[in-house]
Design a protein around this motif. Structure first.
Motif, mmCIF file in Angstrom:
data_model
loop_
_atom_site.group_PDB
_atom_site.id
_atom_site.type_symbol
_atom_site.label_atom_id
_atom_site.label_comp_id
_atom_site.label_asym_id
_atom_site.label_seq_id
_atom_site.Cartn_x
_atom_site.Cartn_y
_atom_site.Cartn_z
ATOM 1 N N ALA A 1 0.815 -1.414 0.188
ATOM 2 C CA ALA A 1 -0.010 -0.088 0.021
ATOM 3 C C ALA A 1 0.961 1.162 -0.018
ATOM 4 O O ALA A 1 0.916 2.125 -0.932
ATOM 5 C CB ALA A 1 -1.004 -0.144 1.058
ATOM 6 N N TYR A 2 2.031 1.163 0.664
ATOM 7 C CA TYR A 2 2.862 2.342 0.769
ATOM 8 C C TYR A 2 3.686 2.963 -0.498
ATOM 9 O O TYR A 2 3.782 3.638 -0.921
ATOM 10 C CB TYR A 2 3.847 1.920 1.644
ATOM 11 N N SER B 1 2.541 1.354 -3.412
ATOM 12 C CA SER B 1 1.237 2.299 -4.314
ATOM 13 C C SER B 1 1.243 3.713 -4.238
ATOM 14 O O SER B 1 1.004 4.018 -5.014
ATOM 15 C CB SER B 1 0.579 1.249 -4.162
ATOM 16 N N ARG B 2 1.433 4.116 -2.552
ATOM 17 C CA ARG B 2 0.947 5.554 -2.647
ATOM 18 C C ARG B 2 1.936 5.840 -3.140
ATOM 19 O O ARG B 2 1.587 7.314 -3.786
ATOM 20 C CB ARG B 2 -0.057 5.763 -1.581
ATOM 21 N N ARG B 3 2.806 5.780 -3.514
ATOM 22 C CA ARG B 3 4.200 6.838 -4.267
ATOM 23 C C ARG B 3 4.512 6.214 -5.525
ATOM 24 O O ARG B 3 5.395 6.914 -5.914
ATOM 25 C CB ARG B 3 4.859 6.308 -3.168
#
Length: 177
Positions: free
Chosen positions: A29-30, A32-34
Protein backbone atom coordinates in the motif's frame (compact mmCIF):
# COMPACT_ATOMS: atom_id res chain seq x y z
CA UNK A 1 21.45 -32.51 15.52
CA UNK A 2 19.63 -32.93 12.19
CA UNK A 3 16.25 -32.69 13.93
CA UNK A 4 17.29 -29.46 15.66
CA UNK A 5 18.46 -27.98 12.36
CA UNK A 6 15.18 -28.88 10.65
CA UNK A 7 13.23 -27.35 13.53
CA UNK A 8 15.24 -24.13 13.23
CA UNK A 9 14.64 -24.00 9.46
CA UNK A 10 10.92 -24.62 9.91
CA UNK A 11 10.73 -21.91 12.57
CA UNK A 12 12.59 -19.55 10.21
CA UNK A 13 10.15 -20.30 7.37
CA UNK A 14 7.17 -19.78 9.65
CA UNK A 15 8.54 -16.45 10.86
CA UNK A 16 9.20 -15.20 7.33
CA UNK A 17 5.74 -16.36 6.23
CA UNK A 18 4.24 -14.55 9.21
CA UNK A 19 6.11 -11.35 8.31
CA UNK A 20 4.87 -11.63 4.73
CA UNK A 21 1.25 -12.05 5.86
CA UNK A 22 1.43 -9.29 8.45
CA UNK A 23 3.64 -6.66 6.85
CA UNK A 24 3.64 -7.06 3.07
CA UNK A 25 0.16 -5.58 2.54
CA UNK A 26 1.25 -2.46 4.43
CA UNK A 27 4.40 -2.19 2.31
CA UNK A 28 2.47 -2.75 -0.94
CA UNK A 29 0.00 0.00 0.00
CA UNK A 30 2.84 2.39 0.88
CA UNK A 31 4.66 1.80 -2.42
CA UNK A 32 1.42 1.99 -4.41
CA UNK A 33 0.53 5.38 -2.86
CA UNK A 34 3.90 6.66 -4.03
CA UNK A 35 3.46 5.54 -7.62
CA UNK A 36 5.31 2.25 -7.37
CA UNK A 37 4.33 -1.09 -8.84
CA UNK A 38 3.62 -4.38 -7.08
CA UNK A 39 7.00 -5.67 -8.30
CA UNK A 40 8.71 -2.70 -6.62
CA UNK A 41 6.91 -3.53 -3.39
CA UNK A 42 7.99 -7.19 -3.59
CA UNK A 43 11.61 -6.37 -4.27
CA UNK A 44 11.83 -3.75 -1.55
CA UNK A 45 10.03 -5.93 0.98
CA UNK A 46 12.32 -8.87 0.27
CA UNK A 47 15.38 -6.68 0.58
CA UNK A 48 14.06 -5.20 3.83
CA UNK A 49 13.34 -8.70 5.15
CA UNK A 50 16.90 -9.77 4.43
CA UNK A 51 18.30 -6.72 6.23
CA UNK A 52 15.91 -7.23 9.16
CA UNK A 53 16.65 -10.95 9.36
CA UNK A 54 20.42 -10.46 9.26
CA UNK A 55 20.19 -7.90 12.06
CA UNK A 56 18.13 -10.40 14.09
CA UNK A 57 20.75 -13.10 13.51
CA UNK A 58 23.45 -10.85 14.92
CA UNK A 59 21.92 -11.45 18.35
CA UNK A 60 22.51 -8.00 19.80
CA UNK A 61 19.66 -6.43 17.85
CA UNK A 62 17.03 -4.76 20.04
CA UNK A 63 14.99 -2.23 18.05
CA UNK A 64 13.21 0.47 20.02
CA UNK A 65 10.12 0.04 17.84
CA UNK A 66 7.96 -2.87 16.74
CA UNK A 67 9.10 -5.25 14.02
CA UNK A 68 6.49 -3.79 11.65
CA UNK A 69 7.68 -0.23 12.27
CA UNK A 70 11.32 -1.25 11.84
CA UNK A 71 10.60 -3.10 8.58
CA UNK A 72 8.61 -0.11 7.29
CA UNK A 73 11.51 2.15 8.16
CA UNK A 74 13.84 -0.02 6.11
CA UNK A 75 11.36 -0.11 3.20
CA UNK A 76 10.97 3.69 3.28
CA UNK A 77 14.73 4.21 3.20
CA UNK A 78 15.14 1.73 0.36
CA UNK A 79 12.29 3.36 -1.59
CA UNK A 80 13.76 6.85 -1.15
CA UNK A 81 17.19 5.63 -2.17
CA UNK A 82 15.73 3.95 -5.27
CA UNK A 83 13.85 7.13 -6.24
CA UNK A 84 16.94 9.30 -5.75
CA UNK A 85 18.95 6.97 -7.96
CA UNK A 86 16.27 7.14 -10.67
CA UNK A 87 16.37 10.94 -10.60
CA UNK A 88 20.14 10.94 -11.09
CA UNK A 89 19.83 9.04 -14.37
CA UNK A 90 19.73 11.56 -17.18
CA UNK A 91 18.37 10.73 -20.59
CA UNK A 92 20.91 11.99 -23.10
CA UNK A 93 18.28 11.93 -25.83
CA UNK A 94 16.59 14.97 -24.28
CA UNK A 95 19.74 17.06 -23.84
CA UNK A 96 20.30 19.76 -26.41
CA UNK A 97 23.93 20.40 -27.27
CA UNK A 98 25.06 23.79 -28.51
CA UNK A 99 26.77 24.02 -31.88
CA UNK A 100 30.25 24.54 -30.39
CA UNK A 101 30.07 21.06 -28.81
CA UNK A 102 28.72 19.34 -31.92
CA UNK A 103 32.07 19.52 -33.67
CA UNK A 104 33.52 16.02 -34.04
CA UNK A 105 36.00 14.42 -36.39
CA UNK A 106 34.62 13.43 -39.74
CA UNK A 107 35.25 9.72 -39.42
CA UNK A 108 34.71 9.03 -43.12
CA UNK A 109 37.44 11.51 -44.09
CA UNK A 110 39.92 10.07 -41.62
CA UNK A 111 39.13 6.51 -42.71
CA UNK A 112 39.60 7.38 -46.37
CA UNK A 113 43.14 8.60 -45.64
CA UNK A 114 43.87 5.49 -43.59
CA UNK A 115 42.59 3.26 -46.41
CA UNK A 116 44.78 5.07 -48.91
CA UNK A 117 47.80 4.30 -46.75
CA UNK A 118 47.11 0.60 -47.32
CA UNK A 119 45.35 -2.23 -45.56
CA UNK A 120 48.47 -3.34 -43.68
CA UNK A 121 49.07 0.19 -42.35
CA UNK A 122 45.43 0.52 -41.37
CA UNK A 123 45.54 -2.81 -39.50
CA UNK A 124 48.81 -1.92 -37.79
CA UNK A 125 47.56 1.48 -36.62
CA UNK A 126 44.28 -0.03 -35.47
CA UNK A 127 46.15 -2.65 -33.44
CA UNK A 128 48.27 -0.04 -31.73
CA UNK A 129 45.82 2.84 -31.23
CA UNK A 130 42.45 1.13 -30.83
CA UNK A 131 43.28 -2.32 -29.53
CA UNK A 132 46.02 -0.82 -27.33
CA UNK A 133 48.52 -3.55 -28.16
CA UNK A 134 52.12 -2.98 -27.15
CA UNK A 135 54.72 -2.62 -29.89
CA UNK A 136 56.01 -6.06 -28.93
CA UNK A 137 52.54 -7.52 -29.53
CA UNK A 138 52.20 -5.59 -32.80
CA UNK A 139 55.57 -6.95 -33.95
CA UNK A 140 54.44 -10.50 -33.18
CA UNK A 141 51.07 -10.07 -34.89
CA UNK A 142 52.52 -8.63 -38.10
CA UNK A 143 55.67 -10.74 -38.25
CA UNK A 144 58.30 -8.06 -37.62
CA UNK A 145 61.64 -9.21 -36.23
CA UNK A 146 61.64 -6.70 -33.37
CA UNK A 147 59.70 -3.96 -31.62
CA UNK A 148 61.95 -1.45 -33.33
CA UNK A 149 60.93 -2.73 -36.76
CA UNK A 150 57.26 -2.45 -35.82
CA UNK A 151 57.83 1.08 -34.48
CA UNK A 152 59.54 2.14 -37.70
CA UNK A 153 56.68 0.68 -39.76
CA UNK A 154 54.09 2.48 -37.61
CA UNK A 155 55.98 5.73 -38.15
CA UNK A 156 56.05 5.13 -41.93
CA UNK A 157 52.30 4.48 -41.93
CA UNK A 158 51.62 7.69 -40.05
CA UNK A 159 53.89 9.58 -42.45
CA UNK A 160 51.87 8.23 -45.42
CA UNK A 161 48.69 9.63 -43.87
CA UNK A 162 50.37 12.96 -43.02
CA UNK A 163 51.72 13.31 -46.57
CA UNK A 164 48.25 12.72 -48.04
CA UNK A 165 46.77 15.37 -45.75
CA UNK A 166 49.56 17.84 -46.69
CA UNK A 167 49.12 17.16 -50.41
CA UNK A 168 45.48 18.14 -50.16
CA UNK A 169 46.38 21.19 -48.01
CA UNK A 170 43.92 20.14 -45.34
CA UNK A 171 43.84 21.53 -41.83
CA UNK A 172 42.32 20.25 -38.59
CA UNK A 173 39.09 22.14 -39.28
CA UNK A 174 38.62 20.14 -42.47
CA UNK A 175 38.08 17.05 -40.33
CA UNK A 176 35.23 18.57 -38.36
CA UNK A 177 31.62 18.13 -39.40
Amino acid sequence: MLVLEQTVQEARKEKITEWYKDFFPVVAAYISRRGGEMEDARELFQEALIIFYEKNLAGDFHPEVSAEAYLMGIVKKLWLKQQQNKQRIISFENIEISEEFELKPAVKKVLSFLRQSGEKCMDLLQSFYYEKLSMEQVAGRFGYKSERSATVQKFKCLEKVRDQVKQKSLSYEDFLD
